[in-house]
Scaffold this active site. Structure first.
Site, PDB file in Angstrom:
ATOM      1  N   THR A 128      82.645  50.997  32.476  1.00 55.26           N
ATOM      2  CA  THR A 128      83.149  51.431  33.779  1.00 55.26           C
ATOM      3  C   THR A 128      84.651  51.631  33.753  1.00 55.26           C
ATOM      4  OG1 THR A 128      83.495  50.656  36.040  1.00 55.26           O
ATOM      5  CG2 THR A 128      83.195  48.964  34.399  1.00 55.26           C
ATOM      6  N   ASP A 129      85.139  52.496  34.638  1.00 51.33           N
ATOM      7  CA  ASP A 129      86.594  52.672  34.748  1.00 51.33           C
ATOM      8  C   ASP A 129      87.277  51.418  35.302  1.00 51.33           C
ATOM      9  OD1 ASP A 129      85.711  52.856  37.384  1.00 51.33           O
ATOM     10  OD2 ASP A 129      86.625  54.800  37.799  1.00 51.33           O
ATOM     11  N   GLU A 130      86.478  50.504  35.895  1.00 54.19           N
ATOM     12  CA  GLU A 130      87.090  49.299  36.488  1.00 54.19           C
ATOM     13  C   GLU A 130      87.746  48.408  35.445  1.00 54.19           C
ATOM     14  OE1 GLU A 130      85.003  47.230  39.539  1.00 54.19           O
ATOM     15  OE2 GLU A 130      84.062  49.044  40.291  1.00 54.19           O
ATOM     16  N   TYR A 155      83.462  40.849  37.691  1.00 52.49           N
ATOM     17  CA  TYR A 155      82.598  41.926  37.167  1.00 52.49           C
ATOM     18  C   TYR A 155      83.328  42.743  36.105  1.00 52.49           C
ATOM     19  CZ  TYR A 155      80.712  46.664  36.880  1.00 52.49           C
ATOM     20  OH  TYR A 155      80.278  47.871  36.400  1.00 52.49           O
ATOM     21  N   LYS A 159      82.714  43.242  32.029  1.00 53.82           N
ATOM     22  CA  LYS A 159      82.482  44.543  31.371  1.00 53.82           C
ATOM     23  C   LYS A 159      83.534  44.774  30.279  1.00 53.82           C
ATOM     24  CE  LYS A 159      79.791  47.321  32.217  1.00 53.82           C
ATOM     25  NZ  LYS A 159      78.377  47.547  31.787  1.00 53.82           N
TER      26      LYS A 159
HETATM   27  P1  NAD Z   1      72.043  48.422  38.746  1.00 54.24           P
HETATM   28  O1  NAD Z   1      72.512  47.092  39.245  1.00 54.24           O
HETATM   29  O2  NAD Z   1      71.469  49.408  39.699  1.00 54.24           O
HETATM   30  O3  NAD Z   1      70.942  48.201  37.616  1.00 54.24           O
HETATM   31  C1  NAD Z   1      71.056  47.224  36.623  1.00 54.24           C
HETATM   32  C2  NAD Z   1      69.701  47.074  35.943  1.00 54.24           C
HETATM   33  O4  NAD Z   1      69.854  46.083  34.893  1.00 54.24           O
HETATM   34  C3  NAD Z   1      68.597  46.555  36.872  1.00 54.24           C
HETATM   35  O5  NAD Z   1      67.426  47.312  36.694  1.00 54.24           O
HETATM   36  C4  NAD Z   1      68.393  45.122  36.436  1.00 54.24           C
HETATM   37  O6  NAD Z   1      67.070  44.641  36.624  1.00 54.24           O
HETATM   38  C5  NAD Z   1      68.752  45.189  34.950  1.00 54.24           C
HETATM   39  N1  NAD Z   1      69.180  43.888  34.398  1.00 54.24           N
HETATM   40  C6  NAD Z   1      70.080  43.017  34.949  1.00 54.24           C
HETATM   41  N2  NAD Z   1      70.177  41.925  34.160  1.00 54.24           N
HETATM   42  C7  NAD Z   1      69.351  42.123  33.098  1.00 54.24           C
HETATM   43  C8  NAD Z   1      69.045  41.359  31.952  1.00 54.24           C
HETATM   44  N3  NAD Z   1      69.591  40.135  31.748  1.00 54.24           N
HETATM   45  N4  NAD Z   1      68.177  41.874  31.046  1.00 54.24           N
HETATM   46  C9  NAD Z   1      67.612  43.096  31.262  1.00 54.24           C
HETATM   47  N5  NAD Z   1      67.844  43.847  32.333  1.00 54.24           N
HETATM   48  C10 NAD Z   1      68.718  43.361  33.245  1.00 54.24           C
HETATM   49  O7  NAD Z   1      73.279  49.008  37.959  1.00 54.24           O
HETATM   50  P2  NAD Z   1      73.788  50.536  37.853  1.00 54.24           P
HETATM   51  O8  NAD Z   1      74.626  50.836  39.019  1.00 54.24           O
HETATM   52  O9  NAD Z   1      72.643  51.403  37.497  1.00 54.24           O
HETATM   53  O10 NAD Z   1      74.764  50.409  36.594  1.00 54.24           O
HETATM   54  C11 NAD Z   1      74.280  50.599  35.273  1.00 54.24           C
HETATM   55  C12 NAD Z   1      75.413  50.399  34.291  1.00 54.24           C
HETATM   56  O11 NAD Z   1      76.462  51.326  34.581  1.00 54.24           O
HETATM   57  C13 NAD Z   1      76.046  49.013  34.362  1.00 54.24           C
HETATM   58  O12 NAD Z   1      76.339  48.603  33.039  1.00 54.24           O
HETATM   59  C14 NAD Z   1      77.327  49.225  35.164  1.00 54.24           C
HETATM   60  O13 NAD Z   1      78.320  48.297  34.766  1.00 54.24           O
HETATM   61  C15 NAD Z   1      77.693  50.633  34.765  1.00 54.24           C
HETATM   62  N6  NAD Z   1      78.460  51.383  35.773  1.00 54.24           N
HETATM   63  C16 NAD Z   1      77.961  51.590  37.034  1.00 54.24           C
HETATM   64  C17 NAD Z   1      78.691  52.374  37.946  1.00 54.24           C
HETATM   65  C18 NAD Z   1      78.193  52.655  39.325  1.00 54.24           C
HETATM   66  O14 NAD Z   1      78.888  53.343  40.088  1.00 54.24           O
HETATM   67  N7  NAD Z   1      77.015  52.204  39.729  1.00 54.24           N
HETATM   68  C19 NAD Z   1      79.923  52.908  37.579  1.00 54.24           C
HETATM   69  C20 NAD Z   1      80.409  52.635  36.311  1.00 54.24           C
HETATM   70  C21 NAD Z   1      79.653  51.904  35.413  1.00 54.24           C
HETATM   71  O1  TDX Z   2      80.427  47.219  52.521  1.00 53.32           O
HETATM   72  C1  TDX Z   2      81.303  47.766  51.816  1.00 53.32           C
HETATM   73  N1  TDX Z   2      82.454  48.197  52.404  1.00 53.32           N
HETATM   74  C2  TDX Z   2      83.472  48.776  51.712  1.00 53.32           C
HETATM   75  O2  TDX Z   2      84.509  49.149  52.290  1.00 53.32           O
HETATM   76  C3  TDX Z   2      81.155  47.946  50.391  1.00 53.32           C
HETATM   77  C4  TDX Z   2      79.916  47.488  49.697  1.00 53.32           C
HETATM   78  C5  TDX Z   2      82.186  48.546  49.708  1.00 53.32           C
HETATM   79  N2  TDX Z   2      83.325  48.921  50.339  1.00 53.32           N
HETATM   80  C6  TDX Z   2      84.415  49.546  49.544  1.00 53.32           C
HETATM   81  C7  TDX Z   2      84.833  48.761  48.322  1.00 53.32           C
HETATM   82  C8  TDX Z   2      85.229  49.853  47.350  1.00 53.32           C
HETATM   83  O3  TDX Z   2      86.593  50.205  47.554  1.00 53.32           O
HETATM   84  O4  TDX Z   2      83.914  50.789  49.054  1.00 53.32           O
HETATM   85  C9  TDX Z   2      84.348  51.042  47.711  1.00 53.32           C
HETATM   86  C10 TDX Z   2      83.132  51.192  46.826  1.00 53.32           C
HETATM   87  O5  TDX Z   2      82.519  49.919  46.742  1.00 53.32           O
HETATM   88  P1  TDX Z   2      81.189  49.681  45.864  1.00 53.32           P
HETATM   89  O6  TDX Z   2      80.164  50.667  46.271  1.00 53.32           O
HETATM   90  O7  TDX Z   2      80.859  48.229  45.922  1.00 53.32           O
HETATM   91  O8  TDX Z   2      81.682  50.117  44.400  1.00 53.32           O
HETATM   92  P2  TDX Z   2      82.898  49.608  43.490  1.00 53.32           P
HETATM   93  O9  TDX Z   2      83.283  48.222  43.836  1.00 53.32           O
HETATM   94  O10 TDX Z   2      83.957  50.660  43.513  1.00 53.32           O
HETATM   95  O11 TDX Z   2      82.154  49.551  42.057  1.00 53.32           O
HETATM   96  C11 TDX Z   2      81.223  50.595  41.657  1.00 53.32           C
HETATM   97  O12 TDX Z   2      81.835  51.511  40.786  1.00 53.32           O
HETATM   98  C12 TDX Z   2      82.176  51.041  39.506  1.00 53.32           C
HETATM   99  C13 TDX Z   2      79.999  49.995  40.983  1.00 53.32           C
HETATM  100  O13 TDX Z   2      79.359  49.087  41.862  1.00 53.32           O
HETATM  101  C14 TDX Z   2      80.339  49.318  39.684  1.00 53.32           C
HETATM  102  O14 TDX Z   2      79.162  48.870  39.026  1.00 53.32           O
HETATM  103  C15 TDX Z   2      81.033  50.340  38.817  1.00 53.32           C
HETATM  104  O15 TDX Z   2      81.461  49.751  37.619  1.00 53.32           O
END
Ligand code: NAD
Ligand code: TDX
Length: 340
Positions: A128-130, A155, A159
């Site tokens: 992730t970019d985080e 988190y 990562k």
């Molecule tokens: P998500 O939370 O929707 O899904 C995570 C999945 O991993 C779930 O299906 C869960 O059951 C599984 N999981 C959790 N713990 C596990 C374990 N111990 N063993 C096997 N499976 C397990 O997450 P997402 O949003 O789809 O993110 C996927 C990946 O992308 C993550 O690595 C996250 O860090 C990265 N990522 C997400 C975002 C975003 O915006 N959602 C952005 C950047 C990076």
């Molecule tokens: O209720 C809310 N109110 C609010 O203002 C929530 C849930 C979020 N927010 C804000 C926090 C953030 O600035 O919105 C922005 C986006 O929040 P999230 O959807 O929780 O995402 P973020 O924290 O940016 O992280 C996401 O992007 C990077 C993913 O959850 C991560 O897994 C990924 O690595």
């Protein structure tokens, strides 16, 4: 010719789930194994259209369970590992960091060991970019692959730790790896604890939308299918050991995102409620994707086309998110927010 075997971890979650569907449909010549523990974030109902296909397999397992993972790798001899499985929600990492270290750090290390012992062709680690921390509001600054890692939440620290292990397994053991670092994804099957699906589902139910702080924090939004295409490219063409940032220059403040959803759904901005800010809330994320574009990637969605498609998807698939928000999610929501 023998068929390629692809292990996707976290394929019951949001991005992994979209990726599994994309790959099963695009590559009938690959066998796609979806390994997932089915935590609160995992669900298999999303795969009803592919579950009968000959090239789709599901394995329920914990990536941190060393014995099970080593046995599976020895038995199946995977060619590719695409690693999505993680605890992914920043707010949950603030209330309960421990599981983030167990899954994101230790789980990744188990997979790396299994990959190293079984001669895989490529290990793609989805990060992730985080991990880069936060940017200021100067619109000309971006995260590049050279930006130092400065994670601010438990988190993102977990990562970043996993990224460093992946890098070390390449340097020490020559494991063929890539790390991708993408911006905020959105699209179908996004779990409704995250900003966009939380807002859509609450606005549709005429419920208040919690906006942290002043709503001016900026995120760079990437449609999940553009992300899937990026990983497909990196998996096949990425240079071993390299990091690739994924993002499409779609920066919006949180308030802009929430207002766009409210106006698309024809509801009132009175639904917005400003609530206590997230601890350590990163100000701004923005990706420079030049390196990946030079490899051949180009996003197909703008934020406008992507958010319209996503809102329509949530309208058309109410049963999917209603089943989630009616369960254990209610307790999570009450503990996380104190909304009127
Ligand atoms: P998500 O939370 O929707 O899904 C995570 C999945 O991993 C779930 O299906 C869960 O059951 C599984 N999981 C959790 N713990 C596990 C374990 N111990 N063993 C096997 N499976 C397990 O997450 P997402 O949003 O789809 O993110 C996927 C990946 O992308 C993550 O690595 C996250 O860090 C990265 N990522 C997400 C975002 C975003 O915006 N959602 C952005 C950047 C990076
Ligand atoms: O209720 C809310 N109110 C609010 O203002 C929530 C849930 C979020 N927010 C804000 C926090 C953030 O600035 O919105 C922005 C986006 O929040 P999230 O959807 O929780 O995402 P973020 O924290 O940016 O992280 C996401 O992007 C990077 C993913 O959850 C991560 O897994 C990924 O690595």
């Amino acid at each position: 010719m023998t068929r390629k075997k692809l292990l996707v971890t976290g394929g019951a979650g949001f991005i992994g789930g979209n990726f599994v569907q994309y790959m099963v449909n695009k590559y009938p010549q690959y066998d796609i194994y979806n390994l997932d523990l089915l935590t609160y974030a995992g669900d298999l109902t999303k795969h009803k259209e592919i579950q009968e296909k000959d090239n789709y397999f599901f394995v329920k397992a914990d990536i941190a369970d060393r014995e099970t993972i080593l046995n599976l790798f020895e038995k199946e001899q995977f060619d590719y590992v695409i690693h999505f499985a993680a605890e992914s929600h920043v707010d949950r990492s603030i209330t309960d960091p421990e599981v983030f270290v167990r899954t994101n750090v230790m789980g990744t290390q188990v997979l790396l060991d299994a990959a190293r012992l079984n001669n895989i062709t490529k290990f793609v680690h989805v990060s992730t970019d985080e991990v880069y921390g936060e940017l200021d509001f100067n619109p000309t600054t971006f995260f590049t692959e050279e930006t130092p890692l400065q994670p601010n939440s438990p988190y993102s620290a977990s990562k970043a730790s996993s990224d460093l292990l992946v890098r070390a397994y390449h340097e020490t053991f020559g494991l063929p790896v890539n790390i991708t670092r993408c911006s905020n994804n959105y699209g179908p099957y996004h779990f409704p604890e995250k900003l966009i699906p939380l807002t859509i589902s609450r606005v549709l139910n005429d419920e208040k939308v919690p906006v942290y702080g002043d709503g001016k924090n900026i995120r760079d939004w990437l449609h999940v299918l553009d992300h899937c295409a990026a990983i497909d490219l990196v998996m096949h063409e990425g240079i071993n050991g390299e990091v690739y940032n994924v993002g499409g220059h779609n920066e919006r403040t949180n308030l802009e995102v929430v207002k766009t959803i409210i106006s698309t759904l024809g509801k009132s901005e009175d639904l917005i409620e400003f609530v206590k800010d997230r601890l350590g809330h990163d100000k701004r994320y923005a990706i420079d994707p030049t390196k990946l574009e030079n490899l051949g990637w180009k996003p197909t969605y703008t934020f406008e086309t992507g958010i319209a498609q996503t809102i329509q998807w949530y309208l058309d698939n109410k049963e999917w998110w209603e089943q989630i928000i009616s369960g254990e999610y209610q307790n999570y929501f009450q503990n996380q927010y104190s909304l009127k």
